[in-house]
Design a protein around this motif. Structure first.
Motif, PDB file in Angstrom:
ATOM      1  N   LEU A  80      34.550  51.037  -1.386  1.00 58.00           N
ATOM      2  CA  LEU A  80      34.002  50.949  -2.731  1.00 58.00           C
ATOM      3  C   LEU A  80      32.749  50.079  -2.735  1.00 58.00           C
ATOM      4  O   LEU A  80      32.627  49.139  -1.938  1.00 58.00           O
ATOM      5  CB  LEU A  80      35.039  50.347  -3.686  1.00 58.00           C
ATOM      6  CG  LEU A  80      36.341  51.140  -3.855  1.00 58.00           C
ATOM      7  CD1 LEU A  80      37.301  50.371  -4.746  1.00 58.00           C
ATOM      8  CD2 LEU A  80      36.064  52.525  -4.438  1.00 58.00           C
ATOM      9  N   PRO A  81      31.804  50.363  -3.626  1.00 58.06           N
ATOM     10  CA  PRO A  81      30.594  49.534  -3.711  1.00 58.06           C
ATOM     11  C   PRO A  81      30.907  48.139  -4.245  1.00 58.06           C
ATOM     12  O   PRO A  81      32.019  47.851  -4.679  1.00 58.06           O
ATOM     13  CB  PRO A  81      29.711  50.329  -4.682  1.00 58.06           C
ATOM     14  CG  PRO A  81      30.677  51.125  -5.498  1.00 58.06           C
ATOM     15  CD  PRO A  81      31.810  51.465  -4.581  1.00 58.06           C
ATOM     16  N   ILE A  82      29.950  47.281  -4.203  1.00 58.01           N
ATOM     17  CA  ILE A  82      29.961  45.900  -4.707  1.00 58.01           C
ATOM     18  C   ILE A  82      30.805  44.985  -3.824  1.00 58.01           C
ATOM     19  O   ILE A  82      30.283  44.082  -3.180  1.00 58.01           O
ATOM     20  CB  ILE A  82      30.443  45.805  -6.178  1.00 58.01           C
ATOM     21  CG1 ILE A  82      29.568  46.683  -7.076  1.00 58.01           C
ATOM     22  CG2 ILE A  82      30.409  44.349  -6.648  1.00 58.01           C
ATOM     23  CD1 ILE A  82      30.009  46.710  -8.522  1.00 58.01           C
ATOM     24  N   ASP A 138      40.964  37.282  -6.682  1.00 63.70           N
ATOM     25  CA  ASP A 138      40.600  37.602  -8.056  1.00 63.70           C
ATOM     26  C   ASP A 138      41.265  38.908  -8.489  1.00 63.70           C
ATOM     27  O   ASP A 138      40.738  39.996  -8.234  1.00 63.70           O
ATOM     28  CB  ASP A 138      39.079  37.718  -8.195  1.00 63.70           C
ATOM     29  CG  ASP A 138      38.640  37.809  -9.646  1.00 63.70           C
ATOM     30  OD1 ASP A 138      39.493  38.041 -10.525  1.00 63.70           O
ATOM     31  OD2 ASP A 138      37.428  37.645  -9.915  1.00 63.70           O
ATOM     32  N   PRO A 139      42.409  38.836  -9.162  1.00 63.51           N
ATOM     33  CA  PRO A 139      43.069  40.065  -9.614  1.00 63.51           C
ATOM     34  C   PRO A 139      42.243  40.854 -10.623  1.00 63.51           C
ATOM     35  O   PRO A 139      42.407  42.066 -10.741  1.00 63.51           O
ATOM     36  CB  PRO A 139      44.378  39.557 -10.237  1.00 63.51           C
ATOM     37  CG  PRO A 139      44.177  38.105 -10.481  1.00 63.51           C
ATOM     38  CD  PRO A 139      43.198  37.634  -9.462  1.00 63.51           C
ATOM     39  N   ALA A 140      41.323  40.197 -11.334  1.00 61.71           N
ATOM     40  CA  ALA A 140      40.454  40.928 -12.262  1.00 61.71           C
ATOM     41  C   ALA A 140      39.522  41.858 -11.494  1.00 61.71           C
ATOM     42  O   ALA A 140      39.252  42.989 -11.927  1.00 61.71           O
ATOM     43  CB  ALA A 140      39.646  39.948 -13.115  1.00 61.71           C
ATOM     44  N   HIS A 141      39.012  41.406 -10.353  1.00 61.25           N
ATOM     45  CA  HIS A 141      38.175  42.267  -9.521  1.00 61.25           C
ATOM     46  C   HIS A 141      38.997  43.395  -8.914  1.00 61.25           C
ATOM     47  O   HIS A 141      38.521  44.535  -8.790  1.00 61.25           O
ATOM     48  CB  HIS A 141      37.520  41.444  -8.399  1.00 61.25           C
ATOM     49  CG  HIS A 141      36.343  40.650  -8.845  1.00 61.25           C
ATOM     50  ND1 HIS A 141      35.670  39.782  -8.026  1.00 61.25           N
ATOM     51  CD2 HIS A 141      35.707  40.597 -10.054  1.00 61.25           C
ATOM     52  CE1 HIS A 141      34.666  39.222  -8.692  1.00 61.25           C
ATOM     53  NE2 HIS A 141      34.675  39.697  -9.926  1.00 61.25           N
ATOM     54  N   HIS A 176      39.352  46.027 -11.442  1.00 54.47           N
ATOM     55  CA  HIS A 176      38.118  46.789 -11.595  1.00 54.47           C
ATOM     56  C   HIS A 176      37.957  47.797 -10.464  1.00 54.47           C
ATOM     57  O   HIS A 176      37.464  48.918 -10.679  1.00 54.47           O
ATOM     58  CB  HIS A 176      36.918  45.848 -11.637  1.00 54.47           C
ATOM     59  CG  HIS A 176      35.642  46.513 -12.016  1.00 54.47           C
ATOM     60  ND1 HIS A 176      34.762  47.048 -11.097  1.00 54.47           N
ATOM     61  CD2 HIS A 176      35.110  46.772 -13.248  1.00 54.47           C
ATOM     62  CE1 HIS A 176      33.746  47.588 -11.720  1.00 54.47           C
ATOM     63  NE2 HIS A 176      33.913  47.429 -13.027  1.00 54.47           N
ATOM     64  N   ASP A 177      38.373  47.428  -9.257  1.00 55.29           N
ATOM     65  CA  ASP A 177      38.352  48.380  -8.138  1.00 55.29           C
ATOM     66  C   ASP A 177      39.191  49.613  -8.461  1.00 55.29           C
ATOM     67  O   ASP A 177      38.823  50.739  -8.122  1.00 55.29           O
ATOM     68  CB  ASP A 177      38.894  47.721  -6.866  1.00 55.29           C
ATOM     69  CG  ASP A 177      37.894  46.791  -6.209  1.00 55.29           C
ATOM     70  OD1 ASP A 177      36.690  46.909  -6.488  1.00 55.29           O
ATOM     71  OD2 ASP A 177      38.327  45.930  -5.411  1.00 55.29           O
ATOM     72  N   PHE A 178      40.324  49.400  -9.113  1.00 47.71           N
ATOM     73  CA  PHE A 178      41.198  50.531  -9.446  1.00 47.71           C
ATOM     74  C   PHE A 178      40.525  51.479 -10.425  1.00 47.71           C
ATOM     75  O   PHE A 178      40.661  52.705 -10.315  1.00 47.71           O
ATOM     76  CB  PHE A 178      42.521  50.041 -10.031  1.00 47.71           C
ATOM     77  CG  PHE A 178      43.336  49.209  -9.091  1.00 47.71           C
ATOM     78  CD1 PHE A 178      43.220  49.350  -7.720  1.00 47.71           C
ATOM     79  CD2 PHE A 178      44.240  48.275  -9.576  1.00 47.71           C
ATOM     80  CE1 PHE A 178      43.972  48.580  -6.847  1.00 47.71           C
ATOM     81  CE2 PHE A 178      44.993  47.514  -8.720  1.00 47.71           C
ATOM     82  CZ  PHE A 178      44.865  47.656  -7.354  1.00 47.71           C
ATOM     83  N   VAL A 179      39.813  50.927 -11.394  1.00 43.59           N
ATOM     84  CA  VAL A 179      39.098  51.772 -12.351  1.00 43.59           C
ATOM     85  C   VAL A 179      38.096  52.663 -11.613  1.00 43.59           C
ATOM     86  O   VAL A 179      37.951  53.851 -11.912  1.00 43.59           O
ATOM     87  CB  VAL A 179      38.392  50.898 -13.410  1.00 43.59           C
ATOM     88  CG1 VAL A 179      37.479  51.753 -14.288  1.00 43.59           C
ATOM     89  CG2 VAL A 179      39.426  50.173 -14.270  1.00 43.59           C
ATOM     90  N   LYS A 229      44.963  44.716 -19.721  1.00 41.03           N
ATOM     91  CA  LYS A 229      43.508  44.785 -19.882  1.00 41.03           C
ATOM     92  C   LYS A 229      42.948  46.203 -19.807  1.00 41.03           C
ATOM     93  O   LYS A 229      41.967  46.528 -20.477  1.00 41.03           O
ATOM     94  CB  LYS A 229      42.837  43.911 -18.821  1.00 41.03           C
ATOM     95  CG  LYS A 229      41.318  43.824 -18.987  1.00 41.03           C
ATOM     96  CD  LYS A 229      40.680  42.972 -17.909  1.00 41.03           C
ATOM     97  CE  LYS A 229      39.166  42.924 -18.095  1.00 41.03           C
ATOM     98  NZ  LYS A 229      38.490  42.195 -16.997  1.00 41.03           N
ATOM     99  N   TYR A 230      43.532  47.048 -18.956  1.00 42.41           N
ATOM    100  CA  TYR A 230      43.001  48.396 -18.741  1.00 42.41           C
ATOM    101  C   TYR A 230      44.017  49.467 -19.151  1.00 42.41           C
ATOM    102  O   TYR A 230      44.133  50.496 -18.503  1.00 42.41           O
ATOM    103  CB  TYR A 230      42.604  48.588 -17.281  1.00 42.41           C
ATOM    104  CG  TYR A 230      41.396  47.791 -16.867  1.00 42.41           C
ATOM    105  CD1 TYR A 230      40.126  48.132 -17.338  1.00 42.41           C
ATOM    106  CD2 TYR A 230      41.516  46.694 -16.034  1.00 42.41           C
ATOM    107  CE1 TYR A 230      39.004  47.402 -16.959  1.00 42.41           C
ATOM    108  CE2 TYR A 230      40.410  45.952 -15.649  1.00 42.41           C
ATOM    109  CZ  TYR A 230      39.148  46.311 -16.122  1.00 42.41           C
ATOM    110  OH  TYR A 230      38.039  45.586 -15.750  1.00 42.41           O
TER     111      TYR A 230
END
Length: 466
Positions: free
Chosen positions: A42-44, A100-103, A106-109, A143-144
């Protein structure tokens, strides 16, 4: 009969302790399954990912933080055979330094977007996972929720809750048994320093265990910390004790304590502080008498009997603990873990099932009870259910128990109503789905009240601390 605790530790690596277990023995027929596969980076954040879609896809996608690690496991292949598409990631290599579980969420999205382009839009997406995978599942359902239909969180942690529970038990041990040994600000320790500290702590509790006074105080620490009296890594060190057998229960507490002391194998709590850039744990304003009163009723009875047997005064020890210098968290760490996706506030927006092993010494099972209490307080109980498996270890679920959890959530999504989630119903589903697998759901005896439920305030979120 107790096994050799040193021999057990040698058989278990740090990674084994912090990662969910998977079954690697495959049925030859499952290896030959026909499926399409997409994988890449994945990017980033350069997270590795994988997607597998069976030829006869049932329209449901199961997404898991650790899927790449267990893509070829028996359970993953069995799920493909049953028609589920599977996706997920490898844990990033820098995770121990920048967790960072928030990151991760975001990877899952991003994975969901890639899936839709390559294979079409799923009828439903279920987020699931164990340990860190369970933690990020809680983030996803809060959150998602617009991107998933439900979640299964296994042996999941909420970082500050878990850190403070770990602190409470250690604070009792430091106050009463080893005041010279540190318990916080260990996140910058090198491996050699942690190993040396672990040896010192082990010697301290070994010495304590040889005296009636020390045995009573070990039991007090377990009770106040709301740690499991029977739990740890690897295979069980002792047989599960009869909770009414005073000395068997205390012996089990000692072996569990030995696995939870600060050392090289328990640096998970340091990981979350390293990510936040400071000391996360705090016990300012905590009354340890109140924390004791909130504990497991059988543990409390044992503590009182052990203190009486030792001829020492429990109230005197409480006074000593409450008088000890308190530990203050760093605002920068609180701010980091207050961000949405990094903490949990008890507001699942889609159906969520939490499962936990009763003997999980790394991520305490009472965390699930604490979340359930918060969910009820917030008014989200209709979306939440929990179930417990009677087994030692972290993420030590059988394939049948996982299939039972998945089937339970599928029924909830299909009908709009939760099916029965009592132990008998969960075990019947496990045996129906996987007849030769273990089915050990049971009625878990928790605590009177979870001690360390925490929801961030505005001040926490912007980095102020009062």
């Amino acid at each position: 009969m107790a096994k050799d605790i040193n021999g057990q530790n040698k058989q278990t690596t740090t990674d084994d302790w912090n990662l969910p277990k998977v079954k690697d023995v495959l049925d030859s027929n499952l290896v030959k399954l026909n499926y399409r596969e997409l994988k890449g980076t994945l990017p980033i954040r350069q997270t590795e990912y994988m997607i597998r879609v069976p030829k006869k896809w049932n329209g449901t996608l199961l997404n898991d933080l650790d899927f790449c690690n267990k893509a070829n496991s028996y359970l993953s292949m069995l799920l493909l055979e049953k028609g589920y598409a599977l996706s997920g990631t490898h844990r990033r290599k820098d995770r121990s330094k920048s967790y960072d579980p928030a990151h991760e969420a975001h990877d899952f999205v991003t994975i969901f977007d890639l899936f839709e382009v390559a294979f079409g839009k799923p009828k439903r997406i279920i987020q699931l996972g164990c340990s860190g995978g369970g933690t990020v599942t809680l983030s996803m359902v809060e959150k998602y929720s617009d991107r998933i239909d439900g979640g299964i969180a296994a042996c999941a942690a909420t970082s500050q809750w878990m850190a403070n529970m770990h602190l409470d038990g250690l604070f009792v041990m430091q106050s009463l048994i080893a005041p010279e040994l540190p318990i916080v600000n260990l996140f910058n320790y090198e491996n050699e320093q942690l190993e040396e500290l672990g040896i010192k702590w082990k010697k301290a509790i070994d010495k304590a265990q040889k005296t009636p006074e020390g045995r009573a105080r070990i039991a007090l620490a377990i009770t106040i910390g709301q740690w499991p009296a029977w739990g740890g890594r690897g295979n069980a060190i002792v047989d599960k004790p009869d909770i009414t057998d005073l000395h068997a229960l205390q012996e089990s507490m000692y072996y569990s304590m030995a696995m939870l002391l600060p050392n090289l194998k328990t640096k998970g709590t340091s990981m979350i502080e390293r990510a936040g850039g400071g000391q996360l744990r705090s016990n300012e304003g905590i009354d340890y008498v109140e924390l004791f009163n909130n504990g497991n009723k059988n543990y409390k009875t044992a503590v009182k009997l052990l203190y009486k047997e030792a001829g020492i005064n429990l109230l005197t020890d409480f006074e000593k603990i409450n008088a000890a210098p308190r530990i203050k968290s760093d605002p920068i760490a609180i701010k980091y873990w207050s961000a949405p996706g990094r903490t949990h506030v008890g507001e699942p927006k889609v159906p969520l099932l939490r499962i936990h092993t009763s003997g999980d010494g790394l991520v305490y099972p009472v965390l699930t009870q604490g979340y359930e209490e918060l969910v009820k307080q917030k008014g989200y109980s209709k979306l939440f259910r929990s179930a417990y498996v009677n087994n030692w270890g972290h993420c030590m679920f059988s394939s049948g128990e996982w299939l039972s959890a998945i089937e339970t959530l599928m029924l909830r999504l299909d009908t709009g109503f939760w099916p029965e989630t009592d132990p008998q119903a969960m075990n019947e589903r496990a045996k129906k789905m996987e007849p030769n697998s273990k089915a050990r759901f049971f009625n878990f005896q928790g605590v009177e009240k979870h001690n360390r439920t925490w929801v961030p305030s505005i001040e926490n979120y912007i980095g102020e601390q009062k």
